[in-house]
Design a protein around this motif. Structure first.
Motif, PDB file in Angstrom:
ATOM      1  N   LEU A 343       6.803  -2.441   2.984  1.00 57.35           N
ATOM      2  CA  LEU A 343       6.704  -3.449   3.749  1.00 57.35           C
ATOM      3  C   LEU A 343       5.714  -3.870   4.697  1.00 57.35           C
ATOM      4  O   LEU A 343       5.294  -4.804   5.331  1.00 57.35           O
ATOM      5  N   ARG A 344       5.319  -2.477   5.369  1.00 51.03           N
ATOM      6  CA  ARG A 344       4.321  -2.685   6.637  1.00 51.03           C
ATOM      7  C   ARG A 344       3.028  -3.040   5.931  1.00 51.03           C
ATOM      8  O   ARG A 344       2.376  -4.073   6.420  1.00 51.03           O
ATOM      9  N   LEU A 345       2.678  -2.827   4.700  1.00 50.57           N
ATOM     10  CA  LEU A 345       1.673  -3.070   4.279  1.00 50.57           C
ATOM     11  C   LEU A 345       1.730  -4.809   3.706  1.00 50.57           C
ATOM     12  O   LEU A 345       0.464  -5.548   3.749  1.00 50.57           O
ATOM     13  N   LEU A 346       2.790  -4.940   3.036  1.00 47.17           N
ATOM     14  CA  LEU A 346       2.950  -6.334   2.827  1.00 47.17           C
ATOM     15  C   LEU A 346       2.842  -7.325   3.800  1.00 47.17           C
ATOM     16  O   LEU A 346       2.237  -8.393   3.636  1.00 47.17           O
ATOM     17  N   ILE A 347       3.373  -6.858   4.960  1.00 43.06           N
ATOM     18  CA  ILE A 347       3.331  -7.880   6.125  1.00 43.06           C
ATOM     19  C   ILE A 347       1.965  -8.046   6.697  1.00 43.06           C
ATOM     20  O   ILE A 347       1.858  -9.143   7.191  1.00 43.06           O
TER      21      ILE A 347
END
Length: 1003
Positions: A343-347
Motif C-alpha cells: 500500500l505504501r508504494l501504491l500510494i
C-alpha cells in the motif's frame, strides 16, 4: 611486458609500481603512434565521430594486432588478481596497483574497439571479443566495472557479426547467474493471507513531501546484479536485431528463465526492475500472448511468484485433468492469498505518478556515439521516480487488466486496493500507451461493476465513473492531473462513509446520477473554494486536504492553466502571509509554490503578474526577525523558501526576463540574503543546505547583473559586504564544507572588482587572500581529479578543457583588475567625464604618468601593498604559461611595488640610464581594465578591447613583462640574504631575448 612475468609475484611495492608505470607508458605511446589524429590539439570532433578513419584506414592490421596484445595483457593481469583479494596492508597496496593497470587496460580496449568500430563490423570473426567475454564471465562475473565495459564493447559492435547465441549460452550456463539474479523481493505491507488488511480510505492524508534526492538503497547494494541483468537485456536486443528470438535456436528454457527473474522483480520504477521488465516483455513477445508465462503465474511478482511456482507444481500433482472448476477456484484462491500489493508504494505511485514512463523501452544498443548514448537507458526514466519509490504503472495496469478479466478481484475490492485510483491517474500521462492501458482498466471495471455483490459501493463507483466519463470527448483523451488526482481520491473516499469529505463528494456524485448529462468541469478544481474557505468545525483539515490536492495535482501546463483560471497563485500568496495560517499550512503552501515554479506557464505568471520575487524578498526579510529566535520561523521553512528562489533562477526563460525587466527585485532579495548570512550565525551553523542555496542565488543575481547593458542598473555589493560574506562562509569551512567555500569564492569573484579592497587593513586583507587562494587551489585540484576520472572513463585522448572550471585565473584577474581600477580612480580627473582611450599610442607608462601628474590618493599602507603584491605574484607563478592576463599582472605589480620610485633614485617614470622601468613599461600596452569601455566577466576576465598587435610587438611586450617580473621578484625577496636570484643585467647579457626576437624576424 619487458620483464619475466613470473617474477612479478616477488616484486616489492616499489618495483611493482615501477612495472605498472612502464606498462601504462608503453600503452600510451603506442596509442599516440597508432592514432595520431586523436592527439592533435584543437582537432574537431569529426575525427572521433568518423571513428578516426584516417588513422585506422592506414593501420588496420597493426591496430588489430595491438588490440589483441592489449587483451592478452589484460587477461594476464586479471588472472594475477583473483577476487576477492587478501586485504592485508602490503597485499592491499599491490591489489590497487594491479587493479589500476587492469582497469586502464580494459578502458583502452573499450575505447579502441569503439574507434575501430567501422572496421570491425565488416570482419566475419572477432576472436578478441570472445576472449574478453570468456575472461569477464570466468574471472570477473561479480565485477560491475568489467561487465559494464563488456556491455559497451558488445553494444558498439552491434552492427557486426557477433556470435550472440554463443554469448547467450555462456551467460545462462554460468554457475553464478542464479545466485546473482535470484534475489527474492518481499512485499512488506500485506497480511500473511495476501489480501490487504484494510482498504485505503484516502491518499492525500498520506502525502509526505520527499526531502531531497536519495539514491535507492537497493540499487547501491545490487550493482553487480544490475550489470548482469543489463548484459542479459542487451543480448536480447542484439538477437532481436539479428532475427527472431527462438527458444530452440538459443537453447534456452524460457519458463525456467522467467521463473528465475520474476522472484527478483519488484514491479517498481527502480532501474533494476525496469531492466527486468524489459527482459520479461521480450520473452513474452517471443512466445506470443497465447503462451504467456507471466499469465500462467497470475501476473504476480517477487516472493508471491515464487510461492505460485511451487503451488503450481503441487496443483499439477494433486488435481485431475477433469476438475476445471476446482482448478479455477484453486487459482483464484492462490491469487488472493499471494497478492503482493504494497500500500505504501501504491500510494506513492498515485501521489508521485511517473508521467515520463512509456510502454516501449529504449534499446541498449549504441550505434553512433557510445559516450552520448551510454546514458540513454532506462536509468533516465528511473532517475527521479526510483528515488521516491513507486510502482511501475505499465506493469501494474497490465496486472489490473488481468485480475479483472479473470474475475479474481471484486471491483469494490479492486477500488479499495487503490488500483482504480492508479488507473484514473494514469489518464493524465502524456504517453498514449499508458493512457490506453488506463482506459482499458476502466472499461473492464465498468463491466465488472454490474456483477458485483456489494451493490451500494458499486453504485457509488458507477456514478463516479459516469460523472467522469461524461466529460471525456475524445478517444484516449489526456486529463489534467489535478482532476485525475481528485477523481482518484474520490474513488476511495466513496467507499468509506466515515471520511470527513464523504458527504461533500457523494453529494456531487449523486447529483450527477440524477442528471445524466452532469459531468465534471475539466477547467476547474473541484471543491477548491468550498474546502479552502471552509467555515466548518474541521476547516483546518479541509484546507490541508485541498492543499495536498494542489501539491499532487500540479504537474503540467494544462494543470497550470487551471491554477491560473482559478486564481490559485494569488490565493496561496495571500494566505501564506495571513496571521491566521499555521506553520503546517505555510510549509505546504511553499511546497505547492515550489512545484508551480517547475511548470512554465505558472512560473511566468507568478514572476510577471504576481511580483513573486518581491513577495519572496519580503518573506525572507520577515524571517530575519525570527531566524535566531524562537520557533516562529523554522529553518526548514526557510530552506524551502530558498529552494523556491533557486528553482526560479534555474529557469533560463525566467532568467532572461529578469535580466531585461526585473533585476532590481532579485537584487533586493539578494541583499536580504546577504543580511541573512551575516546576521544569523546560529542558523548558518545549524543548516548547511541553507547556506548553499543562499550562495547559489547570490551567484545567479550577480551573473544576471554581468549580462546587463552598461546603462542598466546593476547589482554591485561593496567590498565590506564581500568581506562579511567571506567571514560567514569561512565559518562553514570549519564545518568541513568545501562546497560552501567554493560557492562563496565564486560569488565574490562574480562581483565587480572593488577598488576599496586596497583600503582594508593588513590583517583583514591577509586573512581574506589566504582563504581565497587556498579555496581556489583546492577547487581547481578537485576539478582536475574529476576531469581525469571522467577522461579515463570515456576517452583515452583528453581534449582541452574549458577555463570556466578554474578559479585561480579568475581570482588573479579579479585582484589585478581591482588594483588597476583603483589606480585609474586615483588618476582620473572627476571633471573630465567619459573619454575613450587612444589605444594605438598609449602604454602602461601613460597610465603611470597620469598618476604622477594627478598625484591624488595614490598612497597605500605598505603592509597591504606587499600582501596584495605577493598574492598576485604567487598566483602568476602557479599559473605560469597559462596565465591569461600577464601584461595586466605586470601592470598591477608595477603599480603596487615600482611606481613609487623605490626601485631607483628619482621618479619611477623618469627616463634615465639608471632606470630601465620606463622603457619596459612603454613596451607594454595600456591595461584593458583601465579603459572605460571594459567590463568585468568571471569567465572572460580581461577581454582585450584594443586592436590586435603584430607578432613583434607581442614578443617585445612579453620580453618586457619577463624582465619586469625579474625586477619584481627581486624586490619581493630582497630581505632574504640566503636567496640568490638572477639579476636583470645577467638575464640581458645571456642574449636569450635577442635570440627569440631574431628567430621571429627570420620566420
Amino acid at each position: 611486458l619487458d620483464t619475466d612475468v613470473s617474477d612479478v609475484d616477488s616484486y616489492s611495492v616499489g618495483q611493482l609500481l615501477n612495472f605498472v608505470i612502464r606498462v601504462i607508458a608503453k600503452i600510451s605511446l603506442s596509442l599516440v603512434l597508432l592514432f595520431p589524429e586523436n592527439n592533435k590539439k584543437g582537432s574537431s570532433n569529426n575525427a572521433q565521430d568518423k571513428g578516426v578513419e584516417s588513422a585506422v584506414g592506414l593501420n588496420d592490421e597493426d591496430s588489430l594486432r595491438f588490440l589483441e596484445m592489449l587483451v592478452s595483457v589484460w587477461k594476464w593481469v586479471v588472472q594475477k588478481l583473483p577476487l576477492p583479494f587478501d586485504n592485508s596492508a602490503q597485499q592491499g597496496t599491490k591489489f590497487l596497483l594491479f587493479r589500476s593497470l587492469e582497469l586502464y587496460t580494459l578502458k583502452c580496449i573499450s575505447r579502441l574497439t569503439m574507434d575501430m568500430r567501422n572496421h570491425f563490423i565488416q570482419i566475419n570473426s572477432l576472436p578478441f571479443v570472445k576472449k574478453i567475454a570468456e575472461v569477464s564471465l570466468r574471472h570477473r562475473f561479480g565485477d560491475s566495472a568489467t561487465l559494464e565495459t563488456l556491455r559497451r564493447i558488445l553494444s558498439s559492435l552491434s552492427d557486426g557479426k557477433l556470435p550472440v547465441v554463443w554469448f547467450f549460452q555462456r551467460l545462462l550456463a554460468h554457475s553464478q547467474l542464479a545466485p546473482t539474479i535470484g534475489t527474492v523481493i518481499e512485499s512488506s505491507n500485506c497480511t500473511p493471507a495476501g489480501m490487504v488488511a484494510k482498504p485505503i480510505s484516502s491518499f492525500l492524508r498520506s502525502l509526505i513531501v520527499p526531502s531531497g534526492d536519495r539514491k535507492s538503497e537497493r540499487y547501491e547494494k545490487c550493482k553487480e546484479q544490475l550489470e548482469v541483468i543489463k548484459l542479459l537485456r542487451l543480448l536480447f536486443d542484439l538477437r532481436a536485431q539479428q532475427g527472431s528470438i527462438c527458444e530452440d535456436e538459443l537453447g534456452v528454457n524460457w519458463r525456467g528463465l522467467v521463473s528465475l527473474l520474476l522472484p527478483s522483480y519488484g514491479a517498481t520504477m527502480s532501474e533494476i526492475d525496469l531492466e527486468l521488465y524489459s527482459i520479461l516483455s521480450r520473452i513474452e513477445s517471443a512466445r506470443g500472448m497465447d503462451q504467456s508465462i507471466i499469465a500462467d503465474l497470475e501476473y504476480l511478482w517477487g516472493s508471491a511468484s515464487l510461492r505460485m511456482i511451487k503451488e503450481h507444481f503441487s496443483e499439477h500433482v494433486l488435481l485431475d485433468k477433469n476438475t476445471a472448476d476446482a482448478e479455477e477456484d484453486c487459482r483464484r484462491s492462490q491469487f488472493r492469498d499471494n497478492l503482493p500489493i504494497d500500500l505504501r508504494l501504491l500510494i506513492r505511485t498515485i501521489l508521485y505518478f511517473p508521467y515520463a514512463r512509456n510502454v516501449s523501452g529504449k534499446p541498449l544498443i549504441f550505434n553512433s556515439s557510445p559516450e552520448d548514448n551510454i546514458r540513454h537507458t532506462v536509468e533516465e526514466c528511473s532517475a527521479e521516480f526510483g528515488r521516491v519509490g513507486c510502482y511501475d504503472p505499465v506493469f501494474l495496469l497490465s496486472f489490473s487488466i488481468y485480475s479483472l478479466s479473470m474475475g479474481y478481484l471484486d471491483p469494490v475490492e479492486f477500488a479499495g486496493l487503490g488500483l482504480l485510483a492508479m488507473a484514473l491517474v494514469s489518464m493524465a500521462s502524456p504517453e498514449d500507451g499508458v493512457r490506453k492501458l488506463g482506459y482499458e482498466v476502466l472499461g473492464k471495471l465498468k463491466d465488472a461493476l454490474d456483477g458485483s455483490q456489494k451493490k451500494r459501493e458499486a453504485t457509488r463507483l458507477k456514478n463516479l465513473l459516469a460523472y467522469f466519463q461524461n466529460a471525456i470527448e475524445d478517444p484516449w483523451q489526456k486529463i489534467p492531473s489535478v482532476i485525475a488526482v481528485f477523481i482518484a481520491e474520490a474513488s476511495v473516499i466513496l467507499l468509506d462513509p466515515s471520511h470527513d469529505h464523504y458527504a461533500a463528494i457523494s453529494k456531487i456524485v449523486e447529483k450527477a446520477s440524477q442528471t445524466k448529462l452532469s459531468k465534471i468541469n475539466l477547467e476547474s478544481i473541484p471543491l477548491f473554494h468550498d474546502m479552502f474557505w471552509s467555515s466548518s468545525m474541521t476547516f483546518g483539515a479541509d484546507r490541508m486536504w485541498v492543499l495536498r490536492l494542489l501539491y499532487a495535482g500540479i504537474n503540467a501546463e494544462d494543470d497550470g492553466r487551471i491554477f491560473i483560471r482559478n486564481a490559485v497563485p494569488e490565493i496561496l500568496l495571500s494566505v501564506y502571509t495571513s496571521p491566521l495560517s499555521n506553520n503546517e499550512e505555510k510549509g505546504l503552501i511553499l511546497q505547492v509554490l515550489k512545484k508551480c515554479i517547475k511548470v512554465q506557464n505558472v512560473a511566468c505568471y507568478l514572476i510577471e503578474k504576481c511580483c513573486f520575487l518581491s513577495w519572496l524578498s519580503k518573506a525572507v526579510s520577515l524571517s530575519l526577525s525570527f531566524a535566531d529566535g524562537r520557533d516562529i520561523f523554522s529553518s526548514n521553512e526557510l530552506v524551502v523558501l530558498l529552494e523556491v528562489v533557486h528553482e526560479i533562477v534555474s529557469s533560463k526563460s525566467i532568467m532572461e526576463w529578469l535580466e531585461n525587466y526585473a533585476l532590481e527585485q532579485l537584487s533586493d532579495l539578494s541583499c536580504n540574503l546577504f543580511d541573512l548570512l551575516i546576521r544569523c550565525s546560529k542558523l548558518v551553523h545549524e543548516t548547511l543546505p541553507l547556506v548553499v542555496l543562499v550562495l547559489k542565488i547570490i551567484i545567479s543575481a550577480l551573473e544576471i547583473s554581468q549580462k546587463r547593458k552598461m546603462y542598466q542598473p546593476h547589482f554591485t555589493p561593496s567590498m565590506w559586504s564581500l568581506y562579511q560574506l567571506y567571514q560567514a562562509v569561512h565559518r562553514c569551512d570549519n564545518m568541513k564544507s568545501s562546497l560552501c567555500a567554493e560557492l562563496g569564492l565564486k560569488a565574490i569573484l562574480m562581483s565587480v572588482p572593488p577598488i576599496t579592497i586596497l583600503q582594508m587593513g593588513q590583517q583583514e586583507i591577509s586573512q581574506f587572500l589566504m582563504w581565497a587562494v587556498a579555496t581556489a587551489i583546492q577547487s581547481d585540484s578537485k576539478r582536475k581529479l574529476q576531469r581525469a576520472d571522467l577522461t579515463s572513463r570515456f576517452k583515452i585522448f583528453p581534449e582541452e578543457h574549458r577555463r570556466e572550471d578554474s578559479l585561480m585565473p579568475s581570482l588573479l584577474s579579479w585582484l589585478v583588475a581591482s588594483v588597476i581600477l583603483w589606480r585609474v580612480s586615483c588618476s582620473r580627473d572627476p571633471d573630465a567625464g567619459f573619454r575613450p582611450r587612444e589605444t594605438n599610442t598609449e602604454t602602461l607608462l601613460s597610465l603611470l604618468k597620469e598618476s604622477d601628474n594627478r598625484g591624488r590618493g595614490t598612497e597605500l599602507a605598505s603592509g597591504s601593498k606587499e600582501v596584495l603584491a605577493v598574492t598576485i605574484y604567487h598566483l602568476q607563478q602557479l599559473l605560469g604559461g597559462k596565465c591569461p592576463v600577464l601584461p595586466s599582472v605586470v601592470a598591477a605589480l608595477s603599480i603596487l611595488l615600482l611606481s613609487d620610485g623605490s626601485y631607483s633614485a628619482g621618479s619611477a617614470t623618469t627616463v634615465n640610464c639608471e632606470n630601465p622601468l620606463p622603457s619596459l613599461w612603454s613596451n607594454i600596452r595600456y591595461p584593458p581594465e583601465a579603459d572605460p569601455a571594459w567590463r568585468w566577466s568571471l569567465w572572460e576576465p580581461s577581454t582585450d578591447v584594443f586592436p590586435e598587435r603584430n607578432d613583434l610587438e607581442k614578443m617585445d611586450e612579453r620580453h618586457a613583462c619577463q624582465k619586469l617580473l625579474v625586477i619584481i621578484s627581486g624586490k619581493l625577496r630582497k630581505k632574504s640574504a640566503d636567496y640568490q636570484l638572477l639579476s636583470l643585467e645577467e638575464l640581458e647579457s645571456s642574449g636569450l631575448f635577442e635570440w627569440e626576437r631574431t628567430n621571429l624576424v627570420q620566420e
